[in-house]
Design a protein around this motif. Structure first.
Motif, PDB file in Angstrom:
ATOM      1  N   LEU A 153      37.299  34.356  35.061  1.00 21.77           N
ATOM      2  CA  LEU A 153      37.568  35.796  35.054  1.00 21.77           C
ATOM      3  C   LEU A 153      36.665  36.497  34.043  1.00 21.77           C
ATOM      4  O   LEU A 153      36.457  36.009  32.935  1.00 21.77           O
ATOM      5  CB  LEU A 153      39.031  36.046  34.687  1.00 21.77           C
ATOM      6  CG  LEU A 153      39.440  37.481  34.323  1.00 21.77           C
ATOM      7  CD1 LEU A 153      39.341  38.396  35.537  1.00 21.77           C
ATOM      8  CD2 LEU A 153      40.838  37.502  33.746  1.00 21.77           C
ATOM      9  N   SER A 154      36.134  37.649  34.421  1.00 21.97           N
ATOM     10  CA  SER A 154      35.402  38.492  33.476  1.00 21.97           C
ATOM     11  C   SER A 154      35.543  39.946  33.901  1.00 21.97           C
ATOM     12  O   SER A 154      35.895  40.249  35.049  1.00 21.97           O
ATOM     13  CB  SER A 154      33.914  38.113  33.409  1.00 21.97           C
ATOM     14  OG  SER A 154      33.263  38.379  34.646  1.00 21.97           O
ATOM     15  N   CYS A 185      34.483  50.102  36.394  1.00 22.18           N
ATOM     16  CA  CYS A 185      34.710  48.826  35.717  1.00 22.18           C
ATOM     17  C   CYS A 185      35.000  47.773  36.776  1.00 22.18           C
ATOM     18  O   CYS A 185      35.776  48.024  37.706  1.00 22.18           O
ATOM     19  CB  CYS A 185      35.874  48.916  34.739  1.00 22.18           C
ATOM     20  SG  CYS A 185      35.569  50.043  33.357  1.00 22.18           S
ATOM     21  N   ALA A 186      34.380  46.628  36.629  1.00 22.87           N
ATOM     22  CA  ALA A 186      34.540  45.556  37.603  1.00 22.87           C
ATOM     23  C   ALA A 186      35.356  44.416  37.026  1.00 22.87           C
ATOM     24  O   ALA A 186      35.200  44.054  35.858  1.00 22.87           O
ATOM     25  CB  ALA A 186      33.173  45.034  38.038  1.00 22.87           C
ATOM     26  N   LEU A 187      36.223  43.871  37.853  1.00 25.15           N
ATOM     27  CA  LEU A 187      36.916  42.634  37.541  1.00 25.15           C
ATOM     28  C   LEU A 187      36.345  41.573  38.465  1.00 25.15           C
ATOM     29  O   LEU A 187      36.352  41.740  39.691  1.00 25.15           O
ATOM     30  CB  LEU A 187      38.419  42.772  37.723  1.00 25.15           C
ATOM     31  CG  LEU A 187      39.258  41.548  37.319  1.00 25.15           C
ATOM     32  CD1 LEU A 187      40.572  41.979  36.693  1.00 25.15           C
ATOM     33  CD2 LEU A 187      39.533  40.635  38.520  1.00 25.15           C
ATOM     34  N   VAL A 188      35.820  40.514  37.885  1.00 27.41           N
ATOM     35  CA  VAL A 188      35.188  39.429  38.642  1.00 27.41           C
ATOM     36  C   VAL A 188      36.021  38.177  38.454  1.00 27.41           C
ATOM     37  O   VAL A 188      36.301  37.769  37.315  1.00 27.41           O
ATOM     38  CB  VAL A 188      33.742  39.183  38.149  1.00 27.41           C
ATOM     39  CG1 VAL A 188      33.064  38.101  38.992  1.00 27.41           C
ATOM     40  CG2 VAL A 188      32.941  40.476  38.168  1.00 27.41           C
ATOM     41  N   ALA A 189      36.447  37.574  39.545  1.00 33.07           N
ATOM     42  CA  ALA A 189      37.300  36.386  39.439  1.00 33.07           C
ATOM     43  C   ALA A 189      37.117  35.512  40.664  1.00 33.07           C
ATOM     44  O   ALA A 189      36.859  36.005  41.768  1.00 33.07           O
ATOM     45  CB  ALA A 189      38.766  36.782  39.292  1.00 33.07           C
ATOM     46  N   ARG A 190      37.267  34.214  40.446  1.00 30.61           N
ATOM     47  CA  ARG A 190      37.158  33.263  41.558  1.00 30.61           C
ATOM     48  C   ARG A 190      38.537  32.987  42.138  1.00 30.61           C
ATOM     49  O   ARG A 190      39.493  32.746  41.406  1.00 30.61           O
ATOM     50  CB  ARG A 190      36.524  31.959  41.078  1.00 30.61           C
ATOM     51  CG  ARG A 190      36.187  31.002  42.233  1.00 30.61           C
ATOM     52  CD  ARG A 190      35.566  29.712  41.724  1.00 30.61           C
ATOM     53  NE  ARG A 190      36.527  28.893  41.009  1.00 30.61           N
ATOM     54  CZ  ARG A 190      36.325  28.387  39.791  1.00 30.61           C
ATOM     55  NH1 ARG A 190      35.216  28.645  39.142  1.00 30.61           N
ATOM     56  NH2 ARG A 190      37.254  27.641  39.219  1.00 30.61           N
ATOM     57  N   SER A 191      38.600  33.026  43.439  1.00 31.59           N
ATOM     58  CA  SER A 191      39.824  32.669  44.143  1.00 31.59           C
ATOM     59  C   SER A 191      39.476  31.547  45.100  1.00 31.59           C
ATOM     60  O   SER A 191      38.657  31.736  46.018  1.00 31.59           O
ATOM     61  CB  SER A 191      40.380  33.872  44.921  1.00 31.59           C
ATOM     62  OG  SER A 191      41.516  33.511  45.670  1.00 31.59           O
ATOM     63  N   ASP A 192      40.045  30.362  44.891  1.00 28.86           N
ATOM     64  CA  ASP A 192      39.651  29.166  45.638  1.00 28.86           C
ATOM     65  C   ASP A 192      38.148  28.949  45.424  1.00 28.86           C
ATOM     66  O   ASP A 192      37.712  28.767  44.309  1.00 28.86           O
ATOM     67  CB  ASP A 192      40.013  29.315  47.114  1.00 28.86           C
ATOM     68  CG  ASP A 192      41.525  29.403  47.315  1.00 28.86           C
ATOM     69  OD1 ASP A 192      42.264  28.743  46.555  1.00 28.86           O
ATOM     70  OD2 ASP A 192      41.964  30.149  48.206  1.00 28.86           O
ATOM     71  N   ASP A 193      37.362  29.011  46.488  1.00 24.36           N
ATOM     72  CA  ASP A 193      35.928  28.761  46.350  1.00 24.36           C
ATOM     73  C   ASP A 193      35.094  30.027  46.507  1.00 24.36           C
ATOM     74  O   ASP A 193      33.872  29.950  46.647  1.00 24.36           O
ATOM     75  CB  ASP A 193      35.468  27.740  47.398  1.00 24.36           C
ATOM     76  CG  ASP A 193      36.037  26.351  47.127  1.00 24.36           C
ATOM     77  OD1 ASP A 193      36.238  26.032  45.937  1.00 24.36           O
ATOM     78  OD2 ASP A 193      36.272  25.603  48.087  1.00 24.36           O
ATOM     79  N   SER A 194      35.733  31.177  46.488  1.00 21.00           N
ATOM     80  CA  SER A 194      34.983  32.427  46.629  1.00 21.00           C
ATOM     81  C   SER A 194      35.223  33.310  45.414  1.00 21.00           C
ATOM     82  O   SER A 194      36.274  33.240  44.770  1.00 21.00           O
ATOM     83  CB  SER A 194      35.397  33.162  47.907  1.00 21.00           C
ATOM     84  OG  SER A 194      36.758  33.546  47.842  1.00 21.00           O
ATOM     85  N   VAL A 195      34.227  34.138  45.098  1.00 22.11           N
ATOM     86  CA  VAL A 195      34.320  35.047  43.962  1.00 22.11           C
ATOM     87  C   VAL A 195      34.576  36.450  44.481  1.00 22.11           C
ATOM     88  O   VAL A 195      33.859  36.931  45.374  1.00 22.11           O
ATOM     89  CB  VAL A 195      33.031  35.013  43.122  1.00 22.11           C
ATOM     90  CG1 VAL A 195      33.122  36.003  41.972  1.00 22.11           C
ATOM     91  CG2 VAL A 195      32.782  33.609  42.595  1.00 22.11           C
ATOM     92  N   GLU A 196      35.597  37.082  43.943  1.00 25.83           N
ATOM     93  CA  GLU A 196      35.964  38.427  44.362  1.00 25.83           C
ATOM     94  C   GLU A 196      35.628  39.430  43.270  1.00 25.83           C
ATOM     95  O   GLU A 196      35.797  39.153  42.081  1.00 25.83           O
ATOM     96  CB  GLU A 196      37.458  38.492  44.694  1.00 25.83           C
ATOM     97  CG  GLU A 196      37.875  37.561  45.830  1.00 25.83           C
ATOM     98  CD  GLU A 196      39.367  37.613  46.092  1.00 25.83           C
ATOM     99  OE1 GLU A 196      40.062  38.397  45.405  1.00 25.83           O
ATOM    100  OE2 GLU A 196      39.838  36.868  46.969  1.00 25.83           O
TER     101      GLU A 196
END
Length: 257
Positions: A153-154, A185-196
């Motif tokens: 998460l970032s 503002c962006a929230l970047v996070a991985r869900s399973d094998d994809s990044v949202e």
């Protein structure tokens, strides 16, 4: 000949062929070195193009290759893992005079590299719902609670519409309708094998960043509201819980800061 001399010549098109090289078949060493030098540069530019696809689309392929080639010659890889190559690219873009006419380009690059970091970040087990519920039963202790967030998460705050620009280039929005000068503002996070990637309000971004820096929950709320905004952490915490981005919670022991 040292490895440093060879590497320096490899990335400088004006440098002569390093001394001491020989070809097994007696062919022209300088010519073969020039071909090898070109292939190395092209492969590194392609690696950057694969990471910074939106940056490339925003400025066009020819401009991007000029930009990327200049970066390659100034900042060659420091790791054999090319997936990580380009961490310094956003700062290079920000300082690249020909890119000054696209002021949001560097932040778009930062967002794209944040996706790389999220994709390759370590896995982590989400905080069990029962553990979180136990903390919520003692609301008077919540301000001192320290939450650990998922390493994938970032958050990224920008004076430009980086989330909308990125989404438009994924076919998720119309580029003609995007105002690039709207802060996001962006929230970047991985869900399973994809990044949202999703947009979150600026106070929520400050809240998440504060938690990541080790601030207790009460301190993070205060930092989120530092500009005078009334901030209720409920929605942001709900988002983090719903996307399984909370991985631990702890109360500092007596005497800990």
């Amino acid at each position: 000949m040292s490895a440093h001399t060879f590497a320096a010549a490899l990335l400088d098109p004006a440098a002569p062929c390093p001394p001491g090289l020989a070809a097994w078949n007696g062919s022209d060493v300088a010519q073969r070195f020039a071909v090898y030098r070109n292939n190395v540069t092209v492969s590194l530019v392609e690696a950057l193009a694969d990471t910074f696809t939106v940056v490339r689309e925003l400025v066009g392929d020819a401009f991007f290759r000029t930009l990327a080639t200049a970066f390659v010659r100034r900042s060659p890889p420091r790791s054999p893992v090319l997936a990580w190559y380009g961490g310094d690219f956003p700062d290079f873009v920000a300082a690249f005079p020909p890119a000054a006419g696209v002021p949001y380009l560097a932040d778009v690059a930062r967002l794209e590299y944040a996706r790389v970091i999220a994709f390759h970040a370590a896995d982590a087990t989400p905080l069990p719902a029962a553990a979180l519920a136990a903390w919520l039963e003692a609301p008077e202790r919540l301000p001192a609670l320290r939450l650990q967030l998922h390493p994938a998460l970032s958050v990224l705050a920008s004076p430009f519409a980086i989330v909308s620009l990125w989404a438009a280039h994924q076919g998720l929005a119309e580029i003609a309708e995007v105002d690039p000068y709207r802060p996001q503002c962006a929230l970047v996070a991985r869900s399973d094998d994809s990044v949202e990637i999703s947009e979150i309000p600026a106070p929520a971004a400050r809240f998440v960043a504060a938690l990541q820096s080790g601030a207790a929950l009460g301190e993070a709320v205060a930092q989120a509201a530092a500009d005078g905004t009334v901030f209720d952490p409920t929605a942001c915490l709900g988002l983090l819980i719903g996307r399984q981005l909370l991985v631990d919670a702890a109360m500092p022991q007596q005497g800990d800061s």
